[in-house]
Design an enzyme around this catalytic site. Structure first.
Site, PDB file in Angstrom:
ATOM      1  N   ASP A 131     -14.531  49.798 -56.488  1.00 31.85           N
ATOM      2  CA  ASP A 131     -14.367  48.423 -56.036  1.00 31.85           C
ATOM      3  C   ASP A 131     -13.311  48.440 -54.927  1.00 31.85           C
ATOM      4  OD1 ASP A 131     -14.383  45.524 -56.078  1.00 31.85           O
ATOM      5  OD2 ASP A 131     -12.476  45.681 -57.136  1.00 31.85           O
ATOM      6  N   ASP A 179     -11.019  46.946 -61.173  1.00 29.63           N
ATOM      7  CA  ASP A 179      -9.876  46.324 -61.853  1.00 29.63           C
ATOM      8  C   ASP A 179     -10.129  44.904 -62.322  1.00 29.63           C
ATOM      9  OD1 ASP A 179      -9.870  45.109 -59.268  1.00 29.63           O
ATOM     10  OD2 ASP A 179      -7.780  44.527 -59.616  1.00 29.63           O
TER      11      ASP A 179
END
Length: 628
Positions: free
Chosen positions: A307, A506
């Site tokens: 990400d 996250d």
């Protein structure tokens, strides 16, 4: 602890019996010596028989059965000394196992044993000691010097110093400022401070770590299960070799020597000891593996998907560039801008205000503030007219001044937000704020390639322009932008069809992809519960360079486990051949086999330490700057 005491007692009995029997033989008391050796062996035979029957009822049968057959055969064939030596070596192997497991699990156990139990709650001006389990969200708590933080929360004092080593692996205390998030299980390394609980003890960071540690200690790696199944083949193979040696030579001592030399009591323990050691080593660096299975799967990964926001980048805007007009003081311009931004609800206003306060600036209260939606704002600060925002708002049709032109040109290739500032109608400063790439990210990705990761991909919900800018500076192989959580999941599934894939993220929106990947790695230092629960590995410190470190630990651990098992079994096989040919006596075989067992377990303990690239991790920021 009880098992260790029993193993020690059996070892002492076998050792004493062996020594006393040898003394009796020295004085030609052969019948007495044989009886003493047999008696010293019987307790181990009985205990091992009970253990094997219990395991058999549970559907398990290990190579310990070979040790049982060897001891019984030694007594039956009139060689009780060999049986006593096998008993002594078998119990010694169990003690070695106890030591090895205890050493490997110590770091994980320390995490669990440090669970905070007491808290000091402030209510009505009084401090009351309560159990940590009684804390509710919103409670104001006092933490004295040297005490553990019982729950997660937000700092109420202006500053505090916190030691996070037990949670993140970072050796030096960190300074936190008012409003910062504090995690349970960390230690107050400075003066007493107050903070407000943001979660009960059961939902706080440390409780989650303890749950994951307990899961890690019970999970079994596929490699270990494979080793257990392979061990089952050793029993019939040993019996066949022993029978063949007896039939070929008509010497029952050769058969007994084969049985004795093939008793790899702690041999198959080499794999679990190595994997527990790897999990323990990772925990010391703030990398929590959810079991040996996660570590083994990580060792086989070939594709890494990241990400962007909060993973490869810092996840929040910071000041990248500040250029001021000649004869303007940068600190004063920042103070005026931050004072004005106090009246704004823009997401970046908090960053500017926080930066000024961190630098100890005294801010003024703005008046006559006027906000231009999507463009900026203006107002009066300390008697001066300040305007801040887009180029069109501040400059209109005027050209960008020469002193700001280079910085403004650089902004064309940046995903950051440009802010122009004028004071009393004259352009005074140019600022660039952006979600900066983590300083250690370039080196971390290079280390992943060096560790054998062949493809590195970035999947993000951000627009293509922003994503491309980050990807090009990091040398990422492929970029997928404007992706929803469902599309991130699809990207992971597509890569899994090619080769084993890990996902690193996250946020809550990363949880589905983390759960679906062969290995999900969560940057969990900020307490993103959904992603941490979905992941197989949780990085407890805000450093992306822990990802290649985790991969290196996993690969080295699996290599050591494989070395230990293969080398141990190979050496046992060679010894069996020599025993079948009559070159090894039963007593010598027992001593030789124990030497092999000790060697492979000592080798497995190497997983607790050893060379990786983490030694240079502290310099990653400097190196990353040079790479960029």
């Amino acid at each position: 602890m009880i098992a260790g005491s029993i193993h020690l007692a059996f070892l002492l009995i076998a050792l004493a019996g062996t020594i006393v029997g040898l003394v009796a033989q020295w004085y030609d008391w052969v019948p007495a010596a044989n009886l003493i050796w047999s008696v010293a062996t019987v307790p181990v035979v009985v205990a091992l028989t009970i253990a094997i029957v219990r395991d058999f009822r549970a559907g398990r049968l290990g190579v310990d059965a070979i040790a049982l057959v060897a001891m019984v055969a030694s007594i039956a064939m009139g060689e009780p000394l060999a049986g006593a030596v096998v008993a002594m070596m078998y119990t010694g192997g169990n003690l070695l196992e106890d030591y090895a497991r205890g050493k490997a699990e110590r770091d994980l156990k320390l995490l669990r044993d440090r669970t905070p139990h007491i808290a000091h709650r402030l209510a009505g001006g009084k401090v009351t000691d309560i159990a940590a389990d009684e804390i509710v969200t919103g409670d104001e708590l006092l933490v004295r010097a040297g005490e553990l933080l019982p729950v997660d929360g937000y700092l109420l004092n202006e500053r505090a110093k916190v030691d996070e080593a037990a949670v993140t692996g970072e050796p030096l205390p960190e300074t936190r400022i008012k409003g910062d998030h504090l995690r349970s299980g960390t230690v107050n390394a400075g003066e007493a401070f107050h903070y407000r609980a943001s979660a009960p003890a059961s939902n706080s960071t440390y409780a989650g770590i303890v749950r994951m540690v307990e899961k890690a200690q019970t999970a079994k790696a596929p490699f270990i299960r494979m080793a257990d199944r392979f061990a089952l083949l050793l029993l019939p193979a040993t019996l066949l070799v022993a029978a063949f040696a007896w039939w070929l030579s008509a010497d029952h001592m050769r058969a007994l020597a084969v049985l004795v030399v093939a008793t790899p009591c702690p041999l198959i323990l080499a794999a679990p000891v190595a994997f527990i050691g790897g999990v323990s080593r990772a925990a010391r660096a703030g990398i929590l593996m959810k079991g040996s299975g996660a570590l083994e799967a990580l060792a086989l990964i070939r594709t890494a998907i990241f990400d962007k926001t909060g993973t490869l980048t810092e996840g929040g805007a910071r000041l990248i560039c500040l250029e001021t007009a000649p004869d303007n003081d940068a600190n004063e311009i920042l103070r005026l801008l931050a004072s004005l931004e106090q009246a704004s609800h823009h997401v970046l206003a908090e960053t500017i205000v926080g930066l000024a306060r961190t630098n100890g600036m005294s801010l003024s209260t703005p008046t006559n503030v006027r906000e231009f939606r999507g463009s900026g704002l203006e107002g009066i600060v300390a008697g001066r007219h300040v305007r801040a925002g887009s180029r069109a708002l501040v400059l209109g049709d005027d050209e960008v001044p020469t002193w700001a032109s280079s910085a403004a040109s650089a902004r064309q290739g940046s995903s950051g937000l440009a802010i122009y500032v004028s004071v009393d109608g004259r352009i005074a400063a140019f600022l660039l704020l952006a979600d900066a790439i983590r300083p250690e990210a370039p080196i971390a990705l290079a280390q992943l390639h060096a560790a054998g990761i062949s493809r590195i991909i970035m999947v993000t919900g951000d627009d293509a322009g922003t994503a491309s800018t980050v990807a090009s500076s990091l040398g990422i192989d492929e970029v997928y932008a404007d992706r929803s959580p469902a599309e991130k999941l699809a990207a992971v599934a597509a890569e899994q069809l090619r080769q084993p894939t890990m996902m690193v993220g996250d946020g809550i929106n990363d949880a589905p992809a983390l759960a679906a990947a062969d290995i999900g790695i969560a940057m969990g230092a900020r307490g993103a519960t959904a992603s941490s629960e979905a992941a197989d590995v949780v990085i407890l410190v805000e450093r992306i360079d822990r990802v290649p470190y985790a991969v290196e630990i996993a690969r080295r651990t699996r290599q050591i486990a494989l070395q230990s098992v293969v080398a141990g079994l190979a050496l046992s096989g060679i010894a069996m051949i020599f025993a079948a040919l009559g070159y090894i006596t039963p007593v010598a075989g027992a001593l030789l086999q124990e030497g092999i067992d000790i060697a492979v377990i000592v080798n497995a303990l190497r997983a607790l330490s050893g060379p990786t690239s983490r030694g240079s991790a502290e310099g990653s920021a400097l190196l990353a700057t040079r790479v960029q």
